[in-house]
Design a protein around this motif. Structure first.
Motif, PDB file in Angstrom:
ATOM      1  N   ASN A 193       0.812  -1.219   0.000  1.00 43.02           N
ATOM      2  CA  ASN A 193       0.000   0.000   0.000  1.00 43.02           C
ATOM      3  C   ASN A 193       0.847   1.271   0.000  1.00 43.02           C
ATOM      4  OD1 ASN A 193       1.016  -0.233   2.548  1.00 43.02           O
ATOM      5  ND2 ASN A 193      -0.896   0.191   3.623  1.00 43.02           N
ATOM      6  N   ASN A 194       2.111   1.162  -0.368  1.00 40.10           N
ATOM      7  CA  ASN A 194       2.970   2.334  -0.433  1.00 40.10           C
ATOM      8  C   ASN A 194       2.410   3.307  -1.472  1.00 40.10           C
ATOM      9  OD1 ASN A 194       5.222   4.124  -1.274  1.00 40.10           O
ATOM     10  ND2 ASN A 194       6.464   2.822   0.048  1.00 40.10           N
ATOM     11  N   PRO A 195       2.226   4.581  -1.120  1.00 43.70           N
ATOM     12  CA  PRO A 195       1.630   5.551  -2.052  1.00 43.70           C
ATOM     13  C   PRO A 195       2.435   5.741  -3.332  1.00 43.70           C
ATOM     14  CG  PRO A 195       2.578   6.665  -0.136  1.00 43.70           C
ATOM     15  CD  PRO A 195       2.554   5.196   0.183  1.00 43.70           C
ATOM     16  N   LEU A 196       3.713   5.398  -3.300  1.00 43.09           N
ATOM     17  CA  LEU A 196       4.531   5.545  -4.506  1.00 43.09           C
ATOM     18  C   LEU A 196       4.121   4.566  -5.608  1.00 43.09           C
ATOM     19  CD1 LEU A 196       8.038   5.986  -2.835  1.00 43.09           C
ATOM     20  CD2 LEU A 196       6.647   7.769  -3.905  1.00 43.09           C
ATOM     21  N   LEU A 197       3.442   3.498  -5.227  1.00 42.39           N
ATOM     22  CA  LEU A 197       3.027   2.498  -6.215  1.00 42.39           C
ATOM     23  C   LEU A 197       1.783   2.919  -6.981  1.00 42.39           C
ATOM     24  CD1 LEU A 197       3.586  -0.822  -4.222  1.00 42.39           C
ATOM     25  CD2 LEU A 197       5.060   0.201  -5.983  1.00 42.39           C
ATOM     26  N   THR A 198       1.125   3.958  -6.518  1.00 46.73           N
ATOM     27  CA  THR A 198      -0.136   4.363  -7.159  1.00 46.73           C
ATOM     28  C   THR A 198      -0.093   5.795  -7.682  1.00 46.73           C
ATOM     29  OG1 THR A 198      -1.036   4.945  -4.964  1.00 46.73           O
ATOM     30  CG2 THR A 198      -1.532   2.740  -5.815  1.00 46.73           C
ATOM     31  N   ILE A 199       1.098   6.351  -7.856  1.00 49.64           N
ATOM     32  CA  ILE A 199       1.164   7.721  -8.374  1.00 49.64           C
ATOM     33  C   ILE A 199       0.697   7.752  -9.831  1.00 49.64           C
ATOM     34  CG2 ILE A 199       3.051   8.333  -6.814  1.00 49.64           C
ATOM     35  CD1 ILE A 199       4.895   8.275  -9.251  1.00 49.64           C
ATOM     36  N   LYS A 200       0.208   8.890 -10.244  1.00 51.53           N
ATOM     37  CA  LYS A 200      -0.298   9.038 -11.605  1.00 51.53           C
ATOM     38  C   LYS A 200       0.843   9.267 -12.604  1.00 51.53           C
ATOM     39  CE  LYS A 200      -4.481  11.131  -9.696  1.00 51.53           C
ATOM     40  NZ  LYS A 200      -5.246  12.397  -9.537  1.00 51.53           N
ATOM     41  N   ARG A 201       1.846  10.002 -12.202  1.00 49.06           N
ATOM     42  CA  ARG A 201       2.956  10.356 -13.109  1.00 49.06           C
ATOM     43  C   ARG A 201       4.100   9.353 -12.917  1.00 49.06           C
ATOM     44  NH1 ARG A 201       2.686  16.964 -12.995  1.00 49.06           N
ATOM     45  NH2 ARG A 201       3.580  16.703 -15.073  1.00 49.06           N
ATOM     46  N   ARG A 202       3.839   8.132 -13.324  1.00 48.85           N
ATOM     47  CA  ARG A 202       4.770   7.033 -13.076  1.00 48.85           C
ATOM     48  C   ARG A 202       6.102   7.213 -13.804  1.00 48.85           C
ATOM     49  NH1 ARG A 202       2.085   2.524 -11.012  1.00 48.85           N
ATOM     50  NH2 ARG A 202       3.573   1.076 -11.967  1.00 48.85           N
ATOM     51  N   ASP A 203       6.079   7.933 -14.921  1.00 50.90           N
ATOM     52  CA  ASP A 203       7.315   8.127 -15.675  1.00 50.90           C
ATOM     53  C   ASP A 203       8.297   9.035 -14.942  1.00 50.90           C
ATOM     54  OD1 ASP A 203       5.223  10.125 -16.341  1.00 50.90           O
ATOM     55  OD2 ASP A 203       6.821  11.049 -17.506  1.00 50.90           O
ATOM     56  N   ARG A 204       7.836   9.708 -13.892  1.00 57.95           N
ATOM     57  CA  ARG A 204       8.718  10.606 -13.139  1.00 57.95           C
ATOM     58  C   ARG A 204       9.313   9.939 -11.897  1.00 57.95           C
ATOM     59  NH1 ARG A 204       6.964  16.883 -13.407  1.00 57.95           N
ATOM     60  NH2 ARG A 204       6.427  16.973 -15.613  1.00 57.95           N
ATOM     61  N   LEU A 205       9.065   8.656 -11.747  1.00 56.53           N
ATOM     62  CA  LEU A 205       9.567   7.948 -10.572  1.00 56.53           C
ATOM     63  C   LEU A 205      10.254   6.660 -11.005  1.00 56.53           C
ATOM     64  CD1 LEU A 205       9.709   7.580  -7.450  1.00 56.53           C
ATOM     65  CD2 LEU A 205       7.510   6.390  -7.622  1.00 56.53           C
ATOM     66  N   PHE A 206      11.442   6.435 -10.481  1.00 53.93           N
ATOM     67  CA  PHE A 206      12.219   5.231 -10.768  1.00 53.93           C
ATOM     68  C   PHE A 206      12.629   4.616  -9.436  1.00 53.93           C
ATOM     69  CE2 PHE A 206      16.548   3.572 -12.360  1.00 53.93           C
ATOM     70  CZ  PHE A 206      16.002   2.362 -12.763  1.00 53.93           C
ATOM     71  N   ILE A 207      12.285   3.346  -9.224  1.00 57.96           N
ATOM     72  CA  ILE A 207      12.597   2.673  -7.965  1.00 57.96           C
ATOM     73  C   ILE A 207      13.335   1.373  -8.260  1.00 57.96           C
ATOM     74  CG2 ILE A 207      11.714   1.693  -5.813  1.00 57.96           C
ATOM     75  CD1 ILE A 207       9.204   3.343  -6.160  1.00 57.96           C
ATOM     76  N   THR A 208      14.455   1.159  -7.569  1.00 61.74           N
ATOM     77  CA  THR A 208      15.144  -0.127  -7.639  1.00 61.74           C
ATOM     78  C   THR A 208      15.158  -0.755  -6.242  1.00 61.74           C
ATOM     79  OG1 THR A 208      17.281   1.031  -7.386  1.00 61.74           O
ATOM     80  CG2 THR A 208      16.568   0.476  -9.624  1.00 61.74           C
ATOM     81  N   PRO A 209      15.200  -2.095  -6.158  1.00 66.26           N
ATOM     82  CA  PRO A 209      15.046  -2.789  -4.871  1.00 66.26           C
ATOM     83  C   PRO A 209      16.336  -2.908  -4.067  1.00 66.26           C
ATOM     84  CG  PRO A 209      15.149  -4.394  -6.631  1.00 66.26           C
ATOM     85  CD  PRO A 209      15.215  -3.045  -7.288  1.00 66.26           C
ATOM     86  N   HIS A 210      16.846  -1.775  -3.610  1.00 59.99           N
ATOM     87  CA  HIS A 210      18.035  -1.720  -2.756  1.00 59.99           C
ATOM     88  C   HIS A 210      19.191  -2.535  -3.362  1.00 59.99           C
ATOM     89  CE1 HIS A 210      19.265  -0.876   1.666  1.00 59.99           C
ATOM     90  NE2 HIS A 210      20.330  -0.883   0.885  1.00 59.99           N
ATOM     91  N   ILE A 211      19.587  -2.176  -4.577  1.00 54.29           N
ATOM     92  CA  ILE A 211      20.644  -2.909  -5.269  1.00 54.29           C
ATOM     93  C   ILE A 211      21.891  -2.076  -5.535  1.00 54.29           C
ATOM     94  CG2 ILE A 211      19.029  -4.480  -6.393  1.00 54.29           C
ATOM     95  CD1 ILE A 211      19.499  -2.761  -8.978  1.00 54.29           C
ATOM     96  N   ALA A 212      21.886  -0.805  -5.148  1.00 58.77           N
ATOM     97  CA  ALA A 212      23.037   0.050  -5.459  1.00 58.77           C
ATOM     98  C   ALA A 212      24.333  -0.510  -4.889  1.00 58.77           C
ATOM     99  CB  ALA A 212      22.796   1.460  -4.934  1.00 58.77           C
ATOM    100  N   TRP A 213      24.262  -1.163  -3.758  1.00 55.30           N
ATOM    101  CA  TRP A 213      25.444  -1.678  -3.074  1.00 55.30           C
ATOM    102  C   TRP A 213      25.970  -2.979  -3.682  1.00 55.30           C
ATOM    103  CZ3 TRP A 213      25.659  -6.550  -0.766  1.00 55.30           C
ATOM    104  CH2 TRP A 213      24.442  -7.255  -0.763  1.00 55.30           C
TER     105      TRP A 213
END
Length: 321
Positions: free
Chosen positions: A268-288
């Protein structure tokens, strides 16, 4: 020594964990639920954990534990007060992932700035083949040269990012979350000034009382409408509900996150339901997690154990006595 690894899956299945066999009798578990911890550590002398929580509730049933090796830099999953009271040494590994995180920082920025996914889809959809001109300007982008890059947390990773940003021609400013960093190579500013001035804001700070909820809706309102926010520090530094609102309202140009307040992400994270999805990029904690970083991490844990066994402990962050 009797050794156990509680969450081996977090280290990847492409790295060799047999290097620990020469150190003692090793039990390896892909993952460990809270209710499984006691049974797995109760007769162990050395416990290796990445994110599994070790505290009084489970360690009090493990009288043999002498060393806890955290397969990370942060030790917030360990009750250091209790380990100190028990004279249990706690070691971590610092600096192993710097290059990996820096590389991912720029990968995330360019994903947002250059829109490669959009342009790739445009070509593969067949629309480019039907175009009457040689180019397509559906997602205009801007250059880094001459822009201001604001860094929140100018530690080892932040400084490495700053150096590369300068090579791109950026002016670098930074905000010290501790208030103690005074790096003469870059201009230190207050948080509000940084947010107002920066075209790119990247976060490379730890999560603590000073940084929790540091960037919320009111701070995002200070940013320029084209500005990009990158969080490669810790989830919880950026208020996710406020960020979702800011993106949908067009207050900022976009955001990229490698860390979230709860990991894995809440359904239910609000980031999963934003309307402007092209403006958000999420990766699953892989930078390290470049392969090189993970190999270095394992090598350093082995060294920490060997040093402890020889009575010259290294990288100890919590030691009773």
């Amino acid at each position: 020594m009797k050794i156990c690894i509680l969450d081996a899956l977090t280290l990847g299945d492409d790295v060799d964990l047999s290097v620990f066999d020469r150190l003692g009798e090793v039990s390896i578990y892909d993952a460990t639920l809270p209710e499984e911890v006691v049974a797995r550590i109760q007769d162990r002398e050395i416990v290796i954990t990445n994110k599994v929580v070790l505290n009084r509730s489970n360690l009090e049933y493990a009288p043999q534990v002498k060393l806890i090796c955290v397969a990370a830099t942060g030790t917030n999953n360990i009750d250091l007060n209790y380990t100190q009271s028990r004279n249990i040494a706690v070691s971590n590994v610092a600096g192993y992932s710097t290059r990996s995180v820096v590389q991912h920082t720029f990968a995330m920025l360019f994903y947002l700035l250059q829109s490669p996914s959009y342009y790739d889809s445009y070509v593969k959809s067949g629309k480019y083949a039907e175009s009457g001109i040689f180019t397509h300007l559906g997602r205009p982008y801007w250059e880094l040269y001459g822009k201001t890059w604001g860094i929140i947390g100018l530690g080892t990773i932040g400084q490495a990012v700053a150096g590369i940003a300068r090579e791109f021609g950026c002016q670098v400013v930074y905000y010290s979350t501790s208030g103690e960093n005074r790096n003469p190579n870059y201009n230190r500013v207050e948080l509000e000034e940084l947010l107002q001035a920066a075209d790119i804001v990247s976060i490379h700070a730890p999560l603590n009382k000073r940084t929790f909820d540091l960037i919320h809706y009111e701070q995002l309102q200070l940013m320029q409408s084209h500005a990009v926010l990158l969080n490669l520090g810790r989830g919880g530094i950026v208020n996710e509900r406020g960020l979702a609102l800011a993106i949908d309202e067009g207050l900022i140009g976009g955001a990229a996150l490698d860390v979230l307040e709860h990991e894995p992400i809440d359904k239910n994270n609000p980031l999963l339901t934003i309307k402007r999805r092209d403006r958000l990029f999420i990766t699953p904690h892989i930078a390290w997690a470049s392969r090189e970083a993970r190999l270095t991490l394992i090598q350093e844990i082995v060294k920490n154990i060997e040093s402890f066994m020889h009575g010259v402990p290294r990288n100890i962050v919590g030691q009773g006595g």
